[in-house]
Design an enzyme around this catalytic site. Structure first.
Site, PDB file in Angstrom:
ATOM      1  N   ARG A  69       0.815  -1.227   0.000  1.00  9.18           N
ATOM      2  CA  ARG A  69       0.000   0.000   0.000  1.00  9.18           C
ATOM      3  C   ARG A  69       0.851   1.280   0.000  1.00  9.18           C
ATOM      4  O   ARG A  69       0.458   2.280   0.609  1.00  9.18           O
ATOM      5  CB  ARG A  69      -0.943   0.024   1.207  1.00  9.18           C
ATOM      6  CG  ARG A  69      -2.051  -1.008   1.173  1.00  9.18           C
ATOM      7  CD  ARG A  69      -3.213  -0.517   0.319  1.00  9.18           C
ATOM      8  NE  ARG A  69      -4.280  -1.502   0.274  1.00  9.18           N
ATOM      9  CZ  ARG A  69      -5.381  -1.434   1.006  1.00  9.18           C
ATOM     10  NH1 ARG A  69      -5.584  -0.442   1.820  1.00  9.18           N
ATOM     11  NH2 ARG A  69      -6.302  -2.359   0.885  1.00  9.18           N
ATOM     12  N   ARG A 120      -3.315   6.729   1.121  1.00 12.82           N
ATOM     13  CA  ARG A 120      -3.824   7.917   1.822  1.00 12.82           C
ATOM     14  C   ARG A 120      -2.889   8.553   2.840  1.00 12.82           C
ATOM     15  O   ARG A 120      -3.187   9.644   3.312  1.00 12.82           O
ATOM     16  CB  ARG A 120      -5.140   7.550   2.520  1.00 12.82           C
ATOM     17  CG  ARG A 120      -6.290   7.395   1.554  1.00 12.82           C
ATOM     18  CD  ARG A 120      -7.491   6.801   2.237  1.00 12.82           C
ATOM     19  NE  ARG A 120      -7.184   5.464   2.686  1.00 12.82           N
ATOM     20  CZ  ARG A 120      -8.079   4.610   3.189  1.00 12.82           C
ATOM     21  NH1 ARG A 120      -9.316   4.979   3.344  1.00 12.82           N
ATOM     22  NH2 ARG A 120      -7.716   3.412   3.560  1.00 12.82           N
ATOM     23  N   ARG A 149      -6.440  11.791  -5.888  1.00 19.60           N
ATOM     24  CA  ARG A 149      -7.718  11.091  -5.780  1.00 19.60           C
ATOM     25  C   ARG A 149      -8.878  12.085  -5.848  1.00 19.60           C
ATOM     26  O   ARG A 149      -9.910  11.812  -6.484  1.00 19.60           O
ATOM     27  CB  ARG A 149      -7.801  10.287  -4.485  1.00 19.60           C
ATOM     28  CG  ARG A 149      -9.019   9.363  -4.485  1.00 19.60           C
ATOM     29  CD  ARG A 149      -9.207   8.623  -3.199  1.00 19.60           C
ATOM     30  NE  ARG A 149      -9.492   9.534  -2.100  1.00 19.60           N
ATOM     31  CZ  ARG A 149      -9.908   9.162  -0.911  1.00 19.60           C
ATOM     32  NH1 ARG A 149     -10.066   7.885  -0.642  1.00 19.60           N
ATOM     33  NH2 ARG A 149     -10.143  10.042   0.028  1.00 19.60           N
ATOM     34  N   ASP A 152      -6.939  -2.546  -7.348  1.00 20.24           N
ATOM     35  CA  ASP A 152      -7.484  -3.199  -6.150  1.00 20.24           C
ATOM     36  C   ASP A 152      -7.761  -4.660  -6.453  1.00 20.24           C
ATOM     37  O   ASP A 152      -7.995  -5.023  -7.603  1.00 20.24           O
ATOM     38  CB  ASP A 152      -8.776  -2.510  -5.702  1.00 20.24           C
ATOM     39  CG  ASP A 152      -9.060  -2.836  -4.248  1.00 20.24           C
ATOM     40  OD1 ASP A 152      -8.457  -2.190  -3.374  1.00 20.24           O
ATOM     41  OD2 ASP A 152      -9.841  -3.779  -3.989  1.00 20.24           O
ATOM     42  N   TYR A 155     -15.090 -11.806   0.088  1.00 18.90           N
ATOM     43  CA  TYR A 155     -15.771 -10.546  -0.263  1.00 18.90           C
ATOM     44  C   TYR A 155     -17.046 -10.803  -1.071  1.00 18.90           C
ATOM     45  O   TYR A 155     -18.050 -10.109  -0.911  1.00 18.90           O
ATOM     46  CB  TYR A 155     -14.829  -9.618  -1.039  1.00 18.90           C
ATOM     47  CG  TYR A 155     -13.794  -8.969  -0.143  1.00 18.90           C
ATOM     48  CD1 TYR A 155     -14.104  -7.835   0.605  1.00 18.90           C
ATOM     49  CD2 TYR A 155     -12.512  -9.505  -0.014  1.00 18.90           C
ATOM     50  CE1 TYR A 155     -13.165  -7.248   1.443  1.00 18.90           C
ATOM     51  CE2 TYR A 155     -11.563  -8.924   0.818  1.00 18.90           C
ATOM     52  CZ  TYR A 155     -11.906  -7.797   1.546  1.00 18.90           C
ATOM     53  OH  TYR A 155     -10.986  -7.221   2.380  1.00 18.90           O
TER      54      TYR A 155
HETATM   55  O1  CP3 Z   1      -0.130  -1.395  -2.472  1.00 19.86           O
HETATM   56  C1  CP3 Z   1      -0.397  -0.476  -3.275  1.00 19.86           C
HETATM   57  O2  CP3 Z   1       0.075   0.683  -3.158  1.00 19.86           O
HETATM   58  C2  CP3 Z   1      -1.231  -0.810  -4.484  1.00 19.86           C
HETATM   59  C3  CP3 Z   1      -2.618  -0.634  -4.382  1.00 19.86           C
HETATM   60  C4  CP3 Z   1      -3.527  -1.578  -3.612  1.00 19.86           C
HETATM   61  C5  CP3 Z   1      -4.784  -1.135  -3.139  1.00 19.86           C
HETATM   62  N1  CP3 Z   1      -5.471  -2.190  -2.648  1.00 19.86           N
HETATM   63  C6  CP3 Z   1      -5.254   0.248  -3.213  1.00 19.86           C
HETATM   64  C7  CP3 Z   1      -6.349   0.676  -2.325  1.00 19.86           C
HETATM   65  C8  CP3 Z   1      -3.437  -2.940  -3.322  1.00 19.86           C
HETATM   66  C9  CP3 Z   1      -2.285  -3.893  -3.562  1.00 19.86           C
HETATM   67  C10 CP3 Z   1      -4.678  -3.327  -2.721  1.00 19.86           C
HETATM   68  C11 CP3 Z   1      -5.005  -4.711  -2.321  1.00 19.86           C
HETATM   69  C12 CP3 Z   1      -6.208  -4.969  -1.521  1.00 19.86           C
HETATM   70  N2  CP3 Z   1      -7.442  -4.394  -1.608  1.00 19.86           N
HETATM   71  C13 CP3 Z   1      -6.292  -5.988  -0.545  1.00 19.86           C
HETATM   72  C14 CP3 Z   1      -5.194  -6.942  -0.215  1.00 19.86           C
HETATM   73  C15 CP3 Z   1      -4.156  -6.340   0.643  1.00 19.86           C
HETATM   74  C16 CP3 Z   1      -4.538  -6.197   2.071  1.00 19.86           C
HETATM   75  O3  CP3 Z   1      -4.585  -5.046   2.535  1.00 19.86           O
HETATM   76  O4  CP3 Z   1      -4.760  -7.231   2.731  1.00 19.86           O
HETATM   77  C17 CP3 Z   1      -7.583  -5.970  -0.004  1.00 19.86           C
HETATM   78  C18 CP3 Z   1      -8.122  -6.859   1.106  1.00 19.86           C
HETATM   79  C19 CP3 Z   1      -8.310  -4.958  -0.691  1.00 19.86           C
HETATM   80  C20 CP3 Z   1      -9.756  -4.619  -0.536  1.00 19.86           C
HETATM   81  C21 CP3 Z   1      -9.922  -3.212  -0.138  1.00 19.86           C
HETATM   82  N3  CP3 Z   1      -9.693  -2.131  -0.977  1.00 19.86           N
HETATM   83  C22 CP3 Z   1     -10.330  -2.707   1.111  1.00 19.86           C
HETATM   84  C23 CP3 Z   1     -10.676  -3.568   2.313  1.00 19.86           C
HETATM   85  C24 CP3 Z   1     -10.336  -1.300   1.001  1.00 19.86           C
HETATM   86  C25 CP3 Z   1     -10.744  -0.318   2.034  1.00 19.86           C
HETATM   87  C26 CP3 Z   1      -9.586  -0.217   2.957  1.00 19.86           C
HETATM   88  C27 CP3 Z   1      -9.516   1.092   3.668  1.00 19.86           C
HETATM   89  O5  CP3 Z   1      -8.480   1.235   4.354  1.00 19.86           O
HETATM   90  O6  CP3 Z   1     -10.409   1.919   3.535  1.00 19.86           O
HETATM   91  C28 CP3 Z   1      -9.889  -0.974  -0.294  1.00 19.86           C
HETATM   92  C29 CP3 Z   1      -9.702   0.383  -0.832  1.00 19.86           C
HETATM   93  C30 CP3 Z   1      -8.318   0.751  -1.268  1.00 19.86           C
HETATM   94  N4  CP3 Z   1      -7.536   0.002  -2.073  1.00 19.86           N
HETATM   95  C31 CP3 Z   1      -7.642   1.980  -0.980  1.00 19.86           C
HETATM   96  C32 CP3 Z   1      -6.416   1.940  -1.663  1.00 19.86           C
HETATM   97  C33 CP3 Z   1      -5.359   3.003  -1.735  1.00 19.86           C
HETATM   98  C34 CP3 Z   1      -8.196   3.100  -0.159  1.00 19.86           C
HETATM   99  C35 CP3 Z   1      -9.172   3.797  -1.045  1.00 19.86           C
HETATM  100  C36 CP3 Z   1      -9.141   5.289  -0.859  1.00 19.86           C
HETATM  101  O7  CP3 Z   1      -8.280   5.956  -1.463  1.00 19.86           O
HETATM  102  O8  CP3 Z   1     -10.026   5.755  -0.143  1.00 19.86           O
END
Ligand code: CP3
Length: 358
Positions: free
Chosen positions: A31, A35, A44, A81, A158
């Site tokens: 990640r 943010r 964003r 994602d 999910y």
């Molecule tokens: O790592 C990186 O920089 C690449 C981008 C990336 C994102 N999601 C961007 C994202 C990667 C590799 C993921 C993987 C992902 N997404 C996983 C597996 C990794 C882990 O954390 O276990 C999972 C379970 C998800 C599903 C997901 N997407 C969730 C649960 C959420 C909400 C999380 C939160 O903290 O709000 C997301 C949204 C998401 N994916 C964000 C980002 C940067 C936040 C969205 C935003 O900008 O508001």
């Protein structure tokens, strides 16, 4: 498939995965585009929302590169994602502000699973492939680019729950009351994940990572049967087409089953912070498996002072190298960086890794 990509100038991470000598430890952060960076929030906001950002090739490229302007990173990861795959399967992904991801439809019965379409991941998720190609060019060979996918099990949670979950009530109920239906779903998902990762490799990803974020929620036998077996299938499917592209499997909470995971065919296994890297290396040695390791600093360590972050990081590296191997290891956090972290503290972590004398 010649796309004239720039020559890779920093292959430290690929060397470490192949157990070749490295000048210093390669490092990146799960990640790393996100943010905790004010510049990410600004981009964003321009895109409107998170999903629009993923679908906007130029802005997805921009946010992937943002952490490179602050930190000396050894890998980039595609900005996207894991939930793009269930979205392409017709579930209707959306994000409510302040809450996690949600789906308009769920998959809970045999009929639901049978109704899932067979989609062409390369065309249906064309926006992802465009981002991969654009990012690979824009990186200019600074570092290799990770493509990624969720694991079959993690995606299934999910899809069955309809969003994030703590107990996995519906998924586990299906697992114990109707295992054949869950197996059918996992099998379809594993095939989709294979196609998705292959499409990303063809679009320009140098290596790929499977995020099994919820594998650790399972009991031992169920982990083997419903999570690890499908990770094995995914690795084999990718390797059948691209034997030389490294595949990384990260199972959160998976340290307990490192001996099982060592059989899944991955080149590198990711670890969360609950296990010592020295113990992990020993388990792999005992199983006579040369598999690289990635991880595993507790992401909350970045709330410490920069001086203490350096100390914790150096302790982690001492563990990683305690058995004498000075390669086969990639430093990372044990899970994604949290949104409240001060970027200067992330820099302290990355610099501390590179400073450490092998
Ligand atoms: O790592 C990186 O920089 C690449 C981008 C990336 C994102 N999601 C961007 C994202 C990667 C590799 C993921 C993987 C992902 N997404 C996983 C597996 C990794 C882990 O954390 O276990 C999972 C379970 C998800 C599903 C997901 N997407 C969730 C649960 C959420 C909400 C999380 C939160 O903290 O709000 C997301 C949204 C998401 N994916 C964000 C980002 C940067 C936040 C969205 C935003 O900008 O508001």
């Amino acid at each position: 498939m010649t796309q004239n990509f720039p020559t890779l100038k920093n292959d430290r991470l690929l060397k470490a995965i192949r157990f070749e000598p490295v000048d210093t430890t390669p490092v990146w952060m799960m990640r790393q585009a996100g943010r905790y960076l004010p510049e990410y929030k600004a981009t964003r906001a321009e895109a409107g929302d998170f999903l629009s950002l993923c679908k906007d090739t130029d802005r997805a490229t921009e946010v992937t590169l943002q952490p490179f302007r602050r930190f000396d990173l050894d890998a980039a990861i595609l900005f996207s994602d894991i939930l793009t795959v269930p979205d392409a399967l017709g579930l209707g992904l959306y994000f409510e502000t302040g809450e996690g991801p949600k789906f308009k439809k769920t998959v809970r019965t045999l009929a639901d699973v049978q109704a899932l379409p067979k989609v062409n991941m390369a065309t249906e998720l064309d926006y992802v492939m465009k981002a991969v190609t654009s990012i690979r060019h824009a990186l200019g060979g600074q570092a290799p680019l990770f493509g990624f996918s969720g694991s079959a099990w993690t995606l299934a949670t999910y899809m069955v729950e309809g969003g994030s979950s703590k107990e996995f009530r519906h998924t586990k109920a299906m697992m114990y009351s109707d295992p054949q239906t869950l197996h059918l779903l996992l099998d379809k998902l594993a095939d989709a994940v294979i196609d998705y990762l292959i499409a990303q490799i063809e679009a320009g990803a140098d290596l790929v990572q499977v995020f099994d974020s919820w594998g650790g929620a399972l009991a031992h036998r169920q982990f083997v049967e419903f999570s690890s077996n499908y990770n094995k299938k995914v690795v084999a499917g990718v390797k059948a087409k691209y034997p030389n592209v490294p595949v990384v499997v990260f199972t959160k909470g998976g340290g307990l089953w490192l001996d099982v995971q060592a059989q899944n065919g991955a080149d590198m296994l990711g670890l969360d912070w609950t296990m010592s890297l020295q113990t992990a290396r020993q388990v792999l040695k005992d199983n006579q498996k040369q598999v690289a390791l990635q991880g595993n600093l507790d992401p909350a360590t970045l709330y410490a002072s920069p001086g203490d972050i350096r100390k914790h990081t150096h302790l982690m590296l001492s563990d990683a190298y305690a058995l004498g191997d000075k390669t086969g290891y990639v430093a990372n956090l044990g899970h994604g960086i949290q949104q409240w972290v001060n970027p200067d503290h992330a820099k302290a972590f990355i610099d501390a890794v590179h400073e450490f004398q092998l």
